[in-house]
Design an enzyme around this catalytic site. Sequence first.
Site, PDB file in Angstrom:
ATOM      1  N   HIS A 130       0.845  -1.194   0.000  1.00 41.17           N
ATOM      2  CA  HIS A 130       0.000   0.000   0.000  1.00 41.17           C
ATOM      3  C   HIS A 130       0.879   1.242   0.000  1.00 41.17           C
ATOM      4  O   HIS A 130       1.992   1.228   0.528  1.00 41.17           O
ATOM      5  CB  HIS A 130      -0.936   0.008   1.216  1.00 41.17           C
ATOM      6  N   ASP A 184      -7.936  -5.084  -0.240  1.00 35.09           N
ATOM      7  CA  ASP A 184      -8.366  -5.869  -1.390  1.00 35.09           C
ATOM      8  C   ASP A 184      -8.097  -7.357  -1.227  1.00 35.09           C
ATOM      9  O   ASP A 184      -8.719  -8.175  -1.919  1.00 35.09           O
ATOM     10  CB  ASP A 184      -7.659  -5.371  -2.658  1.00 35.09           C
TER      11      ASP A 184
END
Length: 449
Positions: A327, A385
């Site tokens: 991320h 996700d």
Amino acid sequence: MSDKLHSLEYLCEEYLKNNYIDPEMSEKLGVKRGLRNPDGTGVLAGLTNVCDVVGYDMIDGVRTPRDGQLIYRGIDVQDIVKAAYAEDRFIFEEVIWLLLFGSLPTAEELADFKVTMEESRGLPENFVEDMIIKAPSPNIMNKMQRSVLALYSYDDDAEIQTLKNILRQSVVLISSLPTIMVNAYQVKRRVYDKKSMYFHMPKPGQSTAEHILRTYRADRKFTHEEAKLLDLCMVLHADHGGGNNSTFACRVLSSTGTDTYSAIAAGIGSLKGPKHGGANIKVMEMLDDIKANVRDYDDDTEIKEYLRRLIRKQAGDRSGLIYGIGHAVYTKSDPRAVILRTNAEHLAYEQGFGDDFKLLCAVERLAPQVFAEEKGNKNVCANVDLYSGLIYRMLGLSVDLYTPLFAISRIPGWCAHRIEEVVFANRIIRPAYKYLGVRQRYVSLEDRR
């Protein structure tokens, strides 16, 4: 057709012959590509009271990893989720109020707000027939974007930029887009998948998550746990600061003074990009690929070797990515991934997805080790996700709706940031680009060769 294709090929060749930008020039000129600083942090472009995304500490100028936090209007999302489960209630509508207005609603305010949202779920007369059925789309995001723009024509006050009017438009869009999404999906089923479509009317007294599951499923049935899990996903996707691509796109358009429908449509268009909103689909493709190539789901060594092959572009889609890992902000942990893993486990095993869940947990545990061994990067973690796609699969939702559900969840954040941009920023967003083209003189048409 062959002449046309030949012409297009020629045009492409002509473009490439006359256009090239050396990627290394960005470094030489100090250009912050992707609006990112050299250390990976985002370029500071604005101020917000809506949301804070905390993924690291800056200690003596050094980016230092820490457990991630997602904070809505000063409240840790972990505390919001704990309240939702401790009190066994749906909480997405409360989060919408919190993001829009900056405070937690009283019981009376929340009850009235839920009624307002229920009354706003319906669409204008003949809207479904004229805007969705007569113009189906194979991609639900495109149909949602077009539908949002079409709603402009049904609003007598579409251009009015007062706080009161933008709030009204925001509540209508937040409430009605789930209905648009499900209707667009049903038409897509009929036209492109050659399957039956069915339209169910909204039922009073239901949360947004319940409304989606009821109108999506043919039998209109779902369990309380299923609806709670969908509600949780929506809460965790409701906002992620002003710097994520879709929210920034919404702010950029809002800074010009354009209407609410254009600004929100821009957010949908941004989120449709696979680099932004489609990652959970790639996670599920990766998961299926792992299942097809790993024999023992309990063998960490075998799983690690397969992850290593993914990084080396020897497996999967050969992108070199382990989807659901890494991320831009979070370093040690993404709180959204932690929350989803914790709350999805029971339903995963109950619904027969235990192996899938176990494999994703193994990916979360082992991928950072593989990254450290292969690339020397020790500060990677699972992101939201990694688990959201599995949850949608567990709920029986079509992959066509994975990214649209993200959009449905994120609209409260887009609207909150749009309001902030219009009311407080009051300056058009206009960055600069360095021109690298060569000078050339104009040549008359008869002298060109």
